[in-house]
Design an enzyme around this catalytic site. Structure first.
Site, PDB file in Angstrom:
ATOM      1  N   HIS A   2       1.044  -1.202  -0.005  1.00 26.68           N
ATOM      2  CA  HIS A   2       0.096  -0.133  -0.200  1.00 26.68           C
ATOM      3  C   HIS A   2       0.701   1.272  -0.360  1.00 26.68           C
ATOM      4  CE1 HIS A   2      -2.833   3.215   1.884  1.00 26.68           C
ATOM      5  NE2 HIS A   2      -3.433   2.024   1.182  1.00 26.68           N
ATOM      6  N   ASP A   9       2.473  -5.108   7.978  1.00 24.30           N
ATOM      7  CA  ASP A   9       1.468  -3.876   7.402  1.00 24.30           C
ATOM      8  C   ASP A   9       0.144  -5.227   8.150  1.00 24.30           C
ATOM      9  OD1 ASP A   9      -0.748  -2.836   6.935  1.00 24.30           O
ATOM     10  OD2 ASP A   9       0.686  -1.676   4.774  1.00 24.30           O
ATOM     11  N   GLN A  35      -4.615  -5.326   7.211  1.00 16.60           N
ATOM     12  CA  GLN A  35      -5.491  -5.917   6.574  1.00 16.60           C
ATOM     13  C   GLN A  35      -5.741  -7.279   7.301  1.00 16.60           C
ATOM     14  OE1 GLN A  35      -8.142  -5.520   4.185  1.00 16.60           O
ATOM     15  NE2 GLN A  35      -7.083  -3.167   3.529  1.00 16.60           N
ATOM     16  N   LYS A  93     -10.338  -0.887  10.696  1.00 21.26           N
ATOM     17  CA  LYS A  93     -10.454  -1.802   9.269  1.00 21.26           C
ATOM     18  C   LYS A  93     -10.673  -3.291  11.017  1.00 21.26           C
ATOM     19  CE  LYS A  93      -6.944  -0.205   6.613  1.00 21.26           C
ATOM     20  NZ  LYS A  93      -7.985   0.323   5.102  1.00 21.26           N
ATOM     21  N   CYS A 149      -4.944   2.410  -3.427  1.00 24.27           N
ATOM     22  CA  CYS A 149      -3.251   3.615  -3.328  1.00 24.27           C
ATOM     23  C   CYS A 149      -2.528   1.805  -2.727  1.00 24.27           C
ATOM     24  CB  CYS A 149      -3.825   3.232  -1.571  1.00 24.27           C
ATOM     25  SG  CYS A 149      -5.035   4.489  -1.388  1.00 24.27           S
TER      26      CYS A 149
HETATM   27  N1  C6P Z   1      -6.332   0.314   3.405  1.00 24.78           N
HETATM   28  C1  C6P Z   1      -8.107  -0.019   1.662  1.00 24.78           C
HETATM   29  O1  C6P Z   1      -9.272   0.658   0.719  1.00 24.78           O
HETATM   30  P1  C6P Z   1      -5.058   3.747   7.513  1.00 24.78           P
HETATM   31  O2  C6P Z   1      -5.533   4.568   6.830  1.00 24.78           O
HETATM   32  O3  C6P Z   1      -3.877   4.040   7.478  1.00 24.78           O
HETATM   33  O4  C6P Z   1      -5.922   2.988   8.434  1.00 24.78           O
HETATM   34  O5  C6P Z   1      -4.375   2.300   6.384  1.00 24.78           O
HETATM   35  C2  C6P Z   1      -3.495   2.045   5.666  1.00 24.78           C
HETATM   36  C3  C6P Z   1      -3.076   0.982   4.833  1.00 24.78           C
HETATM   37  C4  C6P Z   1      -1.984   0.557   5.415  1.00 24.78           C
HETATM   38  N2  C6P Z   1      -1.594  -0.637   4.804  1.00 24.78           N
HETATM   39  C5  C6P Z   1      -2.980  -1.351   3.950  1.00 24.78           C
HETATM   40  C6  C6P Z   1      -2.590  -2.995   3.775  1.00 24.78           C
HETATM   41  C7  C6P Z   1      -4.816  -0.916   3.968  1.00 24.78           C
HETATM   42  O6  C6P Z   1      -4.482  -2.115   3.359  1.00 24.78           O
HETATM   43  C8  C6P Z   1      -4.193   0.389   4.178  1.00 24.78           C
HETATM   44  C9  C6P Z   1      -5.423   0.699   3.886  1.00 24.78           C
HETATM   45  C10 C6P Z   1      -7.658   1.010   2.823  1.00 24.78           C
HETATM   46  O7  C6P Z   1      -7.547  -0.891   1.075  1.00 24.78           O
HETATM   47  C11 C6P Z   1      -7.846   2.556   1.973  1.00 24.78           C
HETATM   48  S1  C6P Z   1      -6.316   3.100   0.388  1.00 24.78           S
END
Ligand code: C6P
Length: 405
Positions: A122, A199, A202, A225, A363
């Site tokens: 991401h 990370d 997910q 999430k 992203c």
């Molecule tokens: N992915 C998706 O629709 P934040 O925005 O900080 O809570 O998470 C960022 C982020 C980082 N790593 C991974 C693997 C992610 O999936 C995400 C967020 C969302 O897939 C929003 S772009």
């Protein structure tokens, strides 16, 4: 009523209508919905318990402080960490990665050092590393993937060198659903004296994690999430490593003593928590963890596995539909493209049918470049989704395709 339909009753939003149709929420990768239990916890906090923490001798402040610190304890147990000091509250995954990239980079990264990420990261796990590598004249290397959307592990073995300081990869790809072999990656990194950041944005709501078993150095995730509010997340770090890193931001709570000549810093975890935090968010996150524990990972894994299998099977009945990401080890995320149709057009039409999916690059622009596509349509499931919702999605897609082609 079956068990899943009973669970659905815990989520008020799932019974609402969108554009006059029953909502079918298949965008859990972007954010999950919130159970009444979490909503009640937050409402109760603001209605009866609201106060700033770590600052007051009065009862409300002390009660709020206790609840917030209990929430930290809940997070600690949930991920199997050894100490509360290793649990840093942040704004979310992005904030946690920026914290480590900045703090670790400042202290430990030198010219010519290397950071390794993967081709399926991401943007939140790419850009912070690019920024610090640029500043420190360090090198950012990328683990390639194959066409199924799996990391090429032999390539990682070749990429790692004595200059590698840290490997930062996701556990589960938000776009492909690939479950990465993080235990193996951690072993390779440690054999080469490099640290690892995982990370878990997910994976945290979909599979049990134990930071001690994994021997991971840093693990990051977002509350929203995992059925908790937005604006709260976690950075787990091994105590010795966190102790060694400089603070990320300066301000209240992160100090021991301030004079105009010099400031000394607070101990962990407060050293990394400058300013008034998202107190309701932290307490809400603990409530979400309690909820996940009540449902149980057995139920979660079983339902999501069934949805992945059924969803894959049914979507593949659609002419011209191609699934992007067919890793052997995959979670309940299905990304796909449809010949001759832009993902946004599909997303817009099925929204009229009450179906929420995500469309676009998610992203992960480098990943889109790898697959030579502008974006995908992504259905990402949670345990409260049903096979009936898969059927509605498939029917909706067929209708959209008929309109567009
Ligand atoms: N992915 C998706 O629709 P934040 O925005 O900080 O809570 O998470 C960022 C982020 C980082 N790593 C991974 C693997 C992610 O999936 C995400 C967020 C969302 O897939 C929003 S772009």
């Amino acid at each position: 009523m079956d068990a899943i339909n009973k669970i659905r009753n815990d989520f008020p939003i799932l019974s609402r209508k969108v554009k006059g149709k029953q909502l079918v929420y298949l965008d859990n990768g972007a954010t999950t919905q919130k159970p009444q239990q979490v909503i009640d916890t937050i409402e109760k906090y603001y209605a009866y318990e609201n106060s700033n923490i770590h600052r007051g001798v009065h009862t409300l402040s002390q009660e709020a402080t206790t609840k917030y610190e209990e929430a930290r304890e809940t997070v600690k147990s949930f991920i199997g960490a050894g100490k509360n000091e290793e649990i840093i509250f942040t704004k979310g995954t992005t904030d946690s990665i920026n914290l480590i990239a900045s703090s670790f980079g400042k202290k430990l990264l030198k010219k010519g050092d290397e950071i390794i990420i993967s081709a399926m990261e991401h943007h939140s796990n790419i850009v912070p590393w690019q920024m610090i590598c640029e500043e420190k004249e360090a090198v950012l290397k990328v683990i390639p993937i194959n066409k199924k959307g799996e990391l090429i592990m032999e390539a990682l073995e070749k990429l790692v060198s004595p200059k590698t300081k840290l490997i930062a990869v996701n556990h589960i790809s938000n776009t492909l659903g690939t479950i990465n072999p993080i235990k193996k990656i951690i072993e390779i990194a440690h054999k080469n004296n490099a640290l690892v950041l995982i990370d878990a944005a997910q994976s945290i709501a979909h599979t049990p994690l134990n930071v001690v078993d994994l021997d991971v150095d840093f693990l990051v995730f977002s509350g929203h999430k995992m059925f908790a509010p937005t604006g709260v997340g976690i950075l787990y770090g091994k105590e010795a490593l966190l102790n060694d890193l400089p603070p990320y931001q300066g301000g209240g709570d992160m100090i021991k003593e301030v004079t105009f000549e010099k400031t000394t810093y607070n101990c962990l975890p407060h050293k990394f928590e400058a300013g008034t935090p998202n107190i309701a968010g932290g307490i809400g996150l603990a409530s979400a963890i309690d909820y996940i524990k009540k449902i149980g990972f057995d139920t979660i894994l079983k339902q999501e596995k069934a949805l992945l299998a059924y969803g894959t099977q049914e979507l593949l009945t659609i002419d011209g539909l191609r699934i992007i990401g067919s890793a052997d080890n995959k979670t309940s995320v299905i990304s796909f493209v449809i010949d001759g149709i832009h993902p946004f057009d599909i997303g817009t039409i099925i929204d009229q049918l009450g179906i929420a999916v995500r469309t676009g690059h998610h992203c992960t622009q480098p990943l889109m470049n790898f697959f030579e596509i502008p974006g995908t349509i992504r259905a990402s499931f949670a345990f409260y989704n049903t096979k009936e919702e898969v059927d509605i999605l498939v029917k909706g897609l067929k209708r959209a395709i008929n309109m567009l082609l």
